[in-house]
Design a protein around this motif. Structure first.
Motif, PDB file in Angstrom:
ATOM      1  N   THR A  26      50.411  31.597  62.989  1.00 26.43           N
ATOM      2  CA  THR A  26      50.214  32.726  62.072  1.00 26.43           C
ATOM      3  C   THR A  26      50.647  34.035  62.726  1.00 26.43           C
ATOM      4  OG1 THR A  26      48.320  31.509  61.218  1.00 26.43           O
ATOM      5  CG2 THR A  26      48.511  33.786  60.532  1.00 26.43           C
ATOM      6  N   ARG A  27      50.377  34.153  64.024  1.00 25.27           N
ATOM      7  CA  ARG A  27      50.791  35.364  64.745  1.00 25.27           C
ATOM      8  C   ARG A  27      52.310  35.517  64.715  1.00 25.27           C
ATOM      9  NH1 ARG A  27      46.649  34.332  69.717  1.00 25.27           N
ATOM     10  NH2 ARG A  27      44.914  35.556  68.893  1.00 25.27           N
ATOM     11  N   ILE A  28      52.996  34.385  64.889  1.00 27.95           N
ATOM     12  CA  ILE A  28      54.470  34.416  64.874  1.00 27.95           C
ATOM     13  C   ILE A  28      54.955  34.808  63.470  1.00 27.95           C
ATOM     14  CG2 ILE A  28      56.554  32.990  65.113  1.00 27.95           C
ATOM     15  CD1 ILE A  28      54.928  31.346  67.235  1.00 27.95           C
ATOM     16  N   SER A  29      54.327  34.230  62.435  1.00 24.92           N
ATOM     17  CA  SER A  29      54.725  34.558  61.054  1.00 24.92           C
ATOM     18  C   SER A  29      54.485  36.036  60.762  1.00 24.92           C
ATOM     19  CB  SER A  29      53.913  33.766  60.040  1.00 24.92           C
ATOM     20  OG  SER A  29      53.922  32.423  60.340  1.00 24.92           O
ATOM     21  N   ARG A  30      53.359  36.552  61.260  1.00 25.85           N
ATOM     22  CA  ARG A  30      53.037  37.969  61.013  1.00 25.85           C
ATOM     23  C   ARG A  30      54.034  38.884  61.746  1.00 25.85           C
ATOM     24  NH1 ARG A  30      48.502  40.725  58.921  1.00 25.85           N
ATOM     25  NH2 ARG A  30      48.352  42.834  59.684  1.00 25.85           N
ATOM     26  N   LYS A  31      54.458  38.431  62.914  1.00 24.51           N
ATOM     27  CA  LYS A  31      55.430  39.218  63.688  1.00 24.51           C
ATOM     28  C   LYS A  31      56.740  39.333  62.896  1.00 24.51           C
ATOM     29  CE  LYS A  31      57.341  39.597  68.293  1.00 24.51           C
ATOM     30  NZ  LYS A  31      58.463  38.824  68.777  1.00 24.51           N
ATOM     31  N   LYS A  32      57.137  38.206  62.267  1.00 23.44           N
ATOM     32  CA  LYS A  32      58.363  38.215  61.452  1.00 23.44           C
ATOM     33  C   LYS A  32      58.233  39.223  60.316  1.00 23.44           C
ATOM     34  CE  LYS A  32      59.809  33.403  61.810  1.00 23.44           C
ATOM     35  NZ  LYS A  32      59.708  32.150  61.076  1.00 23.44           N
ATOM     36  N   LEU A  33      57.052  39.222  59.713  1.00 28.01           N
ATOM     37  CA  LEU A  33      56.785  40.118  58.593  1.00 28.01           C
ATOM     38  C   LEU A  33      56.860  41.582  59.038  1.00 28.01           C
ATOM     39  CD1 LEU A  33      56.092  39.186  55.765  1.00 28.01           C
ATOM     40  CD2 LEU A  33      53.685  39.348  56.322  1.00 28.01           C
ATOM     41  N   HIS A  34      56.313  41.842  60.211  1.00 29.83           N
ATOM     42  CA  HIS A  34      56.342  43.195  60.783  1.00 29.83           C
ATOM     43  C   HIS A  34      57.793  43.621  61.025  1.00 29.83           C
ATOM     44  CE1 HIS A  34      54.989  46.609  63.146  1.00 29.83           C
ATOM     45  NE2 HIS A  34      55.749  46.213  64.135  1.00 29.83           N
ATOM     46  N   GLU A  35      58.599  42.675  61.514  1.00 32.34           N
ATOM     47  CA  GLU A  35      60.021  42.978  61.763  1.00 32.34           C
ATOM     48  C   GLU A  35      60.755  43.248  60.446  1.00 32.34           C
ATOM     49  OE1 GLU A  35      60.256  40.258  65.805  1.00 32.34           O
ATOM     50  OE2 GLU A  35      61.224  39.525  63.982  1.00 32.34           O
ATOM     51  N   LEU A  44      55.432  54.065  51.193  1.00 30.42           N
ATOM     52  CA  LEU A  44      55.683  52.873  52.022  1.00 30.42           C
ATOM     53  C   LEU A  44      55.357  53.131  53.499  1.00 30.42           C
ATOM     54  CD1 LEU A  44      59.024  51.602  50.470  1.00 30.42           C
ATOM     55  CD2 LEU A  44      56.939  50.254  50.666  1.00 30.42           C
ATOM     56  N   ASN A  45      55.700  54.349  53.956  1.00 32.52           N
ATOM     57  CA  ASN A  45      55.455  54.658  55.367  1.00 32.52           C
ATOM     58  C   ASN A  45      53.971  54.742  55.699  1.00 32.52           C
ATOM     59  OD1 ASN A  45      58.172  54.689  56.002  1.00 32.52           O
ATOM     60  ND2 ASN A  45      58.389  56.884  55.577  1.00 32.52           N
ATOM     61  N   GLU A  46      53.175  55.004  54.675  1.00 31.40           N
ATOM     62  CA  GLU A  46      51.727  55.108  54.925  1.00 31.40           C
ATOM     63  C   GLU A  46      51.015  53.754  54.844  1.00 31.40           C
ATOM     64  OE1 GLU A  46      50.210  58.001  52.192  1.00 31.40           O
ATOM     65  OE2 GLU A  46      51.348  59.617  53.149  1.00 31.40           O
ATOM     66  N   MET A  47      51.707  52.749  54.286  1.00 30.88           N
ATOM     67  CA  MET A  47      51.057  51.442  54.108  1.00 30.88           C
ATOM     68  C   MET A  47      50.960  50.666  55.415  1.00 30.88           C
ATOM     69  SD  MET A  47      52.602  49.708  50.723  1.00 30.88           S
ATOM     70  CE  MET A  47      52.914  50.727  49.298  1.00 30.88           C
ATOM     71  N   ASN A  48      50.027  49.724  55.422  1.00 28.80           N
ATOM     72  CA  ASN A  48      49.891  48.776  56.527  1.00 28.80           C
ATOM     73  C   ASN A  48      51.238  48.064  56.753  1.00 28.80           C
ATOM     74  OD1 ASN A  48      49.380  46.346  57.899  1.00 28.80           O
ATOM     75  ND2 ASN A  48      48.137  45.514  56.251  1.00 28.80           N
ATOM     76  N   ASN A  49      51.648  47.976  58.031  1.00 24.35           N
ATOM     77  CA  ASN A  49      52.972  47.378  58.292  1.00 24.35           C
ATOM     78  C   ASN A  49      52.875  45.997  58.957  1.00 24.35           C
ATOM     79  OD1 ASN A  49      52.200  48.056  60.819  1.00 24.35           O
ATOM     80  ND2 ASN A  49      53.969  49.326  61.302  1.00 24.35           N
ATOM     81  N   TYR A  50      51.774  45.318  58.763  1.00 23.36           N
ATOM     82  CA  TYR A  50      51.550  43.970  59.297  1.00 23.36           C
ATOM     83  C   TYR A  50      51.666  43.942  60.824  1.00 23.36           C
ATOM     84  CZ  TYR A  50      52.031  42.663  54.412  1.00 23.36           C
ATOM     85  OH  TYR A  50      51.870  42.581  53.052  1.00 23.36           O
ATOM     86  N   GLY A  51      51.039  44.907  61.460  1.00 23.67           N
ATOM     87  CA  GLY A  51      51.028  44.942  62.928  1.00 23.67           C
ATOM     88  C   GLY A  51      50.284  43.741  63.493  1.00 23.67           C
ATOM     89  N   SER A  52      50.593  43.421  64.749  1.00 17.64           N
ATOM     90  CA  SER A  52      50.063  42.182  65.339  1.00 17.64           C
ATOM     91  C   SER A  52      48.655  42.316  65.906  1.00 17.64           C
ATOM     92  CB  SER A  52      51.011  41.707  66.430  1.00 17.64           C
ATOM     93  OG  SER A  52      51.145  42.736  67.385  1.00 17.64           O
ATOM     94  N   GLU A  53      48.217  43.570  66.127  1.00 16.23           N
ATOM     95  CA  GLU A  53      46.946  43.748  66.838  1.00 16.23           C
ATOM     96  C   GLU A  53      45.735  43.135  66.115  1.00 16.23           C
ATOM     97  OE1 GLU A  53      47.831  47.037  64.185  1.00 16.23           O
ATOM     98  OE2 GLU A  53      48.970  46.135  65.808  1.00 16.23           O
ATOM     99  N   VAL A  54      45.800  43.041  64.780  1.00 14.63           N
ATOM    100  CA  VAL A  54      44.648  42.499  64.051  1.00 14.63           C
ATOM    101  C   VAL A  54      44.408  41.010  64.328  1.00 14.63           C
ATOM    102  CG1 VAL A  54      44.518  44.115  62.124  1.00 14.63           C
ATOM    103  CG2 VAL A  54      46.051  42.177  61.985  1.00 14.63           C
ATOM    104  N   LEU A  55      45.463  40.327  64.765  1.00 13.60           N
ATOM    105  CA  LEU A  55      45.297  38.891  65.051  1.00 13.60           C
ATOM    106  C   LEU A  55      45.098  38.622  66.544  1.00 13.60           C
ATOM    107  CD1 LEU A  55      47.909  37.092  62.755  1.00 13.60           C
ATOM    108  CD2 LEU A  55      45.484  37.373  62.382  1.00 13.60           C
ATOM    109  N   SER A  56      44.907  39.687  67.319  1.00 14.55           N
ATOM    110  CA  SER A  56      44.764  39.491  68.766  1.00 14.55           C
ATOM    111  C   SER A  56      43.435  38.814  69.092  1.00 14.55           C
ATOM    112  CB  SER A  56      44.849  40.835  69.485  1.00 14.55           C
ATOM    113  OG  SER A  56      43.730  41.612  69.113  1.00 14.55           O
ATOM    114  N   ASP A  57      43.378  38.186  70.276  1.00 12.62           N
ATOM    115  CA  ASP A  57      42.135  37.538  70.707  1.00 12.62           C
ATOM    116  C   ASP A  57      40.997  38.549  70.789  1.00 12.62           C
ATOM    117  OD1 ASP A  57      43.117  34.991  70.874  1.00 12.62           O
ATOM    118  OD2 ASP A  57      43.747  35.165  72.958  1.00 12.62           O
ATOM    119  N   GLU A  58      41.314  39.754  71.223  1.00 11.60           N
ATOM    120  CA  GLU A  58      40.279  40.785  71.358  1.00 11.60           C
ATOM    121  C   GLU A  58      39.671  41.093  69.996  1.00 11.60           C
ATOM    122  OE1 GLU A  58      43.428  41.189  72.701  1.00 11.60           O
ATOM    123  OE2 GLU A  58      42.702  40.573  74.675  1.00 11.60           O
TER     124      GLU A  58
END
Lengths: 154, 129
Positions: A121-130, B91-105
């Motif tokens: 899922t992390r990889i899929s989300r990364k693609k989406l971010h890109e 669009l620039n103000e919307m969530n951009n699917y950043g990765s930090e939300v899925l981090s282990d932390e």
């Protein structure tokens, strides 16, 4: 006598212990379910705004053509933007399926499988971010090129 | 023949049964399309999605679409850029699917220490004659 020592760099992959995953995964799944909902509304809003932008680009390209102003670069960017939207949609579907799997699995019974799905899922989300980054790059480029075209003509 | 005669006797009942079968068929067909097309993923009328319905911008744009005809003058460009900037700002103000939300932390998983280490895995002794 020759002594040969073999050194190997062992890289331990950063991954939580299964016991830590089992202990916290239900809370994590609850976070992920909330995230899924927030992501859907973002997906709908982004999809709608990208379509509106694409329609504006098409309209401007047609207007330029009707005024006999050649703008092949703008048409090219519009085509790329349209492709990037399709990619974004398809990647979102994949990401949503992956997220569904992570939230549906019995994680305290299968912590390893849960974490593997989470990694996917992390990889899929990364693609989406890109994809979002690429789309931003394209709509900014369109505006800059149009501005340059207008300035050249005035 | 007897069967057909019987059916004729219960015309209304047969009619109702047929209507019921057709409507069940159409409903099942509709549900299959709804599931397989992926439309259900974006259907916020599903139970459990009440709280995010308000987050979706479903205001219809009441202004006329940007015209594909007309001159490229100052007014036309201003109208275009106003519309364009309004959308891109949003669009620039919307969530951009950043990765930090899925981090282990963020998911409260304690990660094992990541220490690349050099480990001697063996010594090969070769004796020469």
């Amino acid at each position: 006598m020759m002594i040969a020592s073999v050194f190997l760099v062992v890289q331990v992959i950063a991954r939580p212990e299964d016991s830590a995953i089992s202990a916290n995964c239900l809370a994590a799944q609850s976070i992920l379910k909330r995230l899924e909902k927030a992501d859907i509304s973002t997906r709908i809003n982004r999809g709608s705004d990208y379509d509106k932008l694409l329609n504006l680009m098409f309209a401007m390209n047609a207007r330029l053509a009707s005024n006999r102003i050649a703008a092949p670069e703008l048409s090219e960017i519009t085509a790329q933007f349209s492709e990037a939207i399709d990619k974004f949609r398809s990647h979102y579907d994949g990401y949503n399926d992956d997220l569904d799997r992570v939230t549906d699995i019995k994680c305290n019974e299968k912590p390893g499988e849960f974490y593997d799905f989470l990694e996917k899922t992390r990889i899929s989300r990364k693609k989406l971010h890109e994809d979002v980054g690429k789309l931003k790059e394209l709509f900014s480029e369109y505006k800059n090129k149009l501005n340059a075209l207008v300035e050249d003509r005035s | 023949m007897k069967f057909l005669d019987r059916l004729k006797q219960y015309k209304f009942g047969v009619f109702l049964a047929l209507v019921l079968l057709i409507s069940i068929g159409i409903t099942i067909g509709g549900m299959i399309i709804y599931r397989t097309s992926g439309a259900y993923k974006y259907d916020l009328s599903r139970p459990g999605y009440e709280d995010i319905r308000g987050d979706v911008d479903n205001k219809t744009d009441e202004s006329a679409p940007y015209s594909t005809n007309g001159p490229i003058d100052k007014d036309a460009l201003k109208d275009f850029f106003d519309r364009y900037d309004k959308i891109t700002d949003r669009l620039n103000e919307m969530n951009n699917y950043g990765s930090e939300v899925l981090s282990d932390e963020n998911l409260n998983f304690q990660t094992r220490e990541f220490i690349p280490e050099e480990t001697v895995v063996g010594e090969i002794l070769e004796s020469t004659p």
